[in-house]
Design an enzyme around this catalytic site. Structure first.
Site, PDB file in Angstrom:
ATOM      1  N   ASP A  27       0.881  -1.158   0.000  1.00  0.00           N
ATOM      2  CA  ASP A  27       0.000   0.000   0.000  1.00  0.00           C
ATOM      3  C   ASP A  27       0.937   1.232   0.000  1.00  0.00           C
ATOM      4  OD1 ASP A  27      -2.140   1.846   0.754  1.00  0.00           O
ATOM      5  OD2 ASP A  27      -1.284   1.744   2.779  1.00  0.00           O
ATOM      6  N   ASP A  79      -0.007   5.157   0.948  1.00  0.00           N
ATOM      7  CA  ASP A  79      -0.191   6.098   2.071  1.00  0.00           C
ATOM      8  C   ASP A  79      -0.163   5.391   3.417  1.00  0.00           C
ATOM      9  OD1 ASP A  79      -1.049   8.892   0.989  1.00  0.00           O
ATOM     10  OD2 ASP A  79      -2.120   7.443  -0.242  1.00  0.00           O
TER      11      ASP A  79
END
Ligand code: M1P
Length: 250
Positions: free
Chosen positions: A12, A14
């Protein structure tokens, strides 16, 4: 490259490789692209669109060094800067229903009183819409301020509950985006979508690293999917630490 294990590490962006909406640090960037990539295949999977991911990876040259770049949960798939596959929420849901949803969201947000309100409350992407009560054009300070306010007042969670109640039969998922927004996409177009793109490669293991792994977060489904080994992280520094341990890097 041939000495790499037949293993894929998916990240991922952020909260995992970068602070929310910020640029990856030089240190983590070189650690992943030199040390980690020498051992396993590496990929990005984010709810964000390509432009934002490129910005956060500090440019296309860096982004393209990842073996896979899955934007909008993998519904938009890029290889070497080229778009390989895509889907359309508009085609899937239809104009009438989409407008009903957008009108409801705008009406709901018009009644909210927040520490600040700016512009770009609804961002229309190919495979999802991103709804943002403070407005995506807010400054970093306003973003942080909203995020703090949201933790205390559960603005987004209450909004998600209202959306679910209003549109129970639209076949849509309403998930907390990153820090300030809500992602809306057809059910199934969550981050597990990207796993279909790597099925042919027949990896022995697929590891996923993400921070929003709790129910309602946009890493929840892929983190809990039987095809992945999930790693919950708390920050980019924690990601690096977990990678070190996983791959025995001194
Ligand atoms: O972390 C991924 C999310 O990043 C942004 O979230 P926010 O602006 O709320 O921090 C958005 O692009 C969102 O769509 C995405 O899921």
């Amino acid at each position: 490259m041939s000495s790499r294990k037949n293993v894929l590490f998916l990240f991922d962006v952020d909260g995992t490789l970068t602070k929310p909406r910020q640029v990856i640090s030089e240190d983590l960037k070189s650690f992943i692209l030199e040390q980690v990539k020498a051992r396993v295949a590496v990929g990005l999977v984010s709810g964000s669109d390509y432009v934002k991911i490129v910005e956060q990876m500090s440019g296309e040259q860096v982004t393209n060094q990842f073996d896979y770049v899955f934007c909008e949960n993998g519904v938009m798939q890029y290889r070497n800067g080229e778009l390989k596959s895509t889907q359309s929420i508009l085609k899937h849901v239809g104009e009438t229903r989409l407008q009903k949803l957008i009108n409801f969201a705008l009406g709901y947000m018009s009644k909210l009183e927040l520490p600040a309100k700016r512009g770009n409350f609804i961002e229309f992407r190919s495979s999802m819409i991103n709804i943002c009560p403070v407005g995506r054009s807010c400054s970093q300070v306003e973003r942080d301020q909203f995020s703090k306010y949201d933790i205390e007042h559960k603005v987004r969670q209450t909004f998600v509950d209202a959306l679910k109640q209003q549109f129970p039969d639209y076949g849509l998922t309403f998930a907390l985006g990153g820090q300030i927004s809500v992602d809306v996409f057809p059910t199934g177009w969550d981050k597990t979508y990207c796993l279909g793109h790597v099925a042919d490669a027949k990896y022995d293991e697929i590891h996923f690293f993400g921070d929003k792994t709790d129910i309602g977060g946009n890493d929840y489904e892929i983190y809990n999917d039987a095809r992945t080994i999930g790693h919950k992280v708390t920050s980019p520094d924690d990601t690096k630490e977990q990678l070190r341990k996983c791959l025995n890097i001194a």
